[in-house]
Design an enzyme around this catalytic site. Structure first.
Site, PDB file in Angstrom:
ATOM      1  N   LYS A   1      -6.949  49.715   1.759  1.00 63.66           N
ATOM      2  CA  LYS A   1      -8.096  50.519   1.339  1.00 63.66           C
ATOM      3  C   LYS A   1      -7.956  51.103  -0.068  1.00 63.66           C
ATOM      4  CE  LYS A   1      -9.452  51.905   6.019  1.00 63.66           C
ATOM      5  NZ  LYS A   1      -9.767  53.051   6.899  1.00 63.66           N
TER       6      LYS A   1
ATOM      7  N   ARG B   1      19.411  54.876   4.512  1.00 63.05           N
ATOM      8  CA  ARG B   1      19.307  56.119   3.742  1.00 63.05           C
ATOM      9  C   ARG B   1      20.666  56.811   3.605  1.00 63.05           C
ATOM     10  NH1 ARG B   1      13.408  58.443   5.888  1.00 63.05           N
ATOM     11  NH2 ARG B   1      12.177  57.107   4.511  1.00 63.05           N
TER      12      ARG B   1
ATOM     13  N   GLY C   1       6.010  58.221  -0.096  1.00 65.71           N
ATOM     14  CA  GLY C   1       5.100  59.201  -0.677  1.00 65.71           C
ATOM     15  C   GLY C   1       5.439  59.568  -2.104  1.00 65.71           C
TER      16      GLY C   1
ATOM     17  N   GLY D   1       6.475  51.482   1.749  1.00 74.41           N
ATOM     18  CA  GLY D   1       6.931  50.888   2.998  1.00 74.41           C
ATOM     19  C   GLY D   1       6.506  49.454   3.212  1.00 74.41           C
TER      20      GLY D   1
END
Length: 398
Positions: free
Chosen positions: A198, A37, A378, A355
């Site tokens: 899911k 990062r 996110g 990720g």
């Protein structure tokens, strides 16, 4: 011309430039264990400094919940930032107030200063007006180079951008241009590969993509719920029976918009989920009651690769099988390698993120050949959902 203001639009010389970066890096034994990062934002920091700007870095670290916490102080990151950018980096013990103001006042053109963790103040996550104003007081311009935090309407990502001329940094710019090329104004056909455990975690993604892409490949445990929705028994496989109607609604919407839903036709099954477990390939309609689906089979891999061959644009989020445990990584690795080859040899625009996806592409040795791989979990997911990103919207031109 990009729809966002970038460093190309900014006069940086002699200016105090507040730069939001992502320094939420992993640590081990008090040192940064992965500087990915930091390396991502280094070009922006160095460009501003080289052009005579005074670089004032804003960042969060961990979740201190609005209170100072030495373990989450950015002072532990200063040395690593300096090593990556090849410049001295000063540090201020607060991000607002007297300490921050004194540190900024002492800067010369080309200097780099890291301010303390913005989340040490409750006003950061509340996007408090006074907190944003206190940050803005320190600078003349604002640059956001932290796409990973752009889905948060925080003081240092959204509030401050309403108080100063605001621009996208180079890392943010690359991310926005890649995403725009993948779903904003893509070359068609567009194929999306969406996997993971899911359906419940990606309902909004699936609903948005089903009306925006030409083919939607569904893999991982999510595919089992869609198979259930088509009346296919899945044995002991991970599935969400309570979301069968949701899956049917998504398939109906896809059919209405002309989007092909691609599900496994053959699957790899085993009686237990562990490395090296005895497994075999069966027809998707013939999963034994005492077995679980852990990957897709060779016919399904060929189908996925066939869709990748047709695509001009590929969007990828999530694995096709239980890739963390061999041999159930076979399909994910095979499809990732195929997508990388098509990118390299046929001009496929391949954009991936999340990720698990990044880990899977690294496992396949394919990440370097993808057009763009986002490390923003996110924010990338919310972009796939078609949701507005507050930290991006304030950078738009006009």
């Amino acid at each position: 011309m990009t729809a966002f203001r970038t460093l190309d639009d900014a006069d940086l010389a002699g200016k105090r430039v507040l730069v939001r970066v992502d320094l939420n890096v992993p640590m081990a034994d008090g040192k940064v264990s992965d500087d990915t990062r930091i390396r991502a934002v280094a070009p922006t920091i160095n460009e501003i400094a080289d052009k005579g700007g005074r670089v004032i870095l804003l960042a969060h670290f961990g979740r201190p919940k609005g209170q100072p916490n030495d373990a989450m102080s950015l002072k532990h990151i200063v040395t690593a930032v300096g090593a990556v950018i090849g410049r001295p980096v000063a540090f201020a013990d607060d991000c607002i107030g007297a300490d921050a103001e004194a540190a900024v006042a002492g800067m010369q053109d080309g200097d780099v200063l890291l301010l303390e963790n913005t989340r040490f103040h409750a006003g950061e996550e509340k996007n408090d007006e006074a907190f944003a104003a206190a940050l803005a007081k320190l600078g003349d311009l604002y640059v956001n180079d932290a796409f990973s935090a752009a889905h948060r309407a925080h003081g240092s990502t959204e509030g401050i951008a309403r108080k100063l001329p605001a621009y996208a940094g180079r890392s943010m710019q690359r991310e926005l241009e890649a995403l725009e090329s993948a779903l904003g104004k893509p070359e068609r056909p567009v194929v999306a590969v969406i996997g993971g455990a899911k359906v419940s975690s990606k309902i909004d993604v699936l609903e948005n993509l089903s009306s925006n892409v030409d083919a939607l490949v569904i893999g991982g445990g999510m595919a089992n719920t869609f198979l259930l929705a088509k009346g296919v028994a899945v044995g002991k496989s991970l599935a969400e029976p309570d979301l069968v109607e949701t899956a049917r609604r998504i398939m109906a919407a896809a059919d209405k918009s002309g989007c092909a839903i691609v599900l496994p036709v053959d699957v790899v099954v085993a009686s237990e989920f562990k490395a090296g477990a005895a497994s075999r390939t069966v027809d998707a309609n013939a999963v034994p009651d005492d077995q679980m689906i852990l990957d897709i089979g060779p016919q399904s891999i060929a189908t996925v690769n066939g869709w990748i061959d047709k695509a001009k644009t590929l969007v990828w989020n999530g694995p096709l099988g239980a890739f963390e445990v061999p041999p159930f990584d076979t399909a994910t690795v095979a499809a990732a390698k195929h997508a990388a080859e098509r990118t390299r040899t046929a001009g496929l625009n391949s954009v991936a993120g999340g990720g698990e996806t990044v880990s899977a592409l690294h496992l396949a040795g394919a990440s370097d050949d993808f057009s763009f791989v986002s490390t923003a979990g996110g924010a990338f997911l919310e972009w796939l959902e078609g949701k507005p990103l507050p930290g991006v919207d304030v950078l738009r031109q006009g």
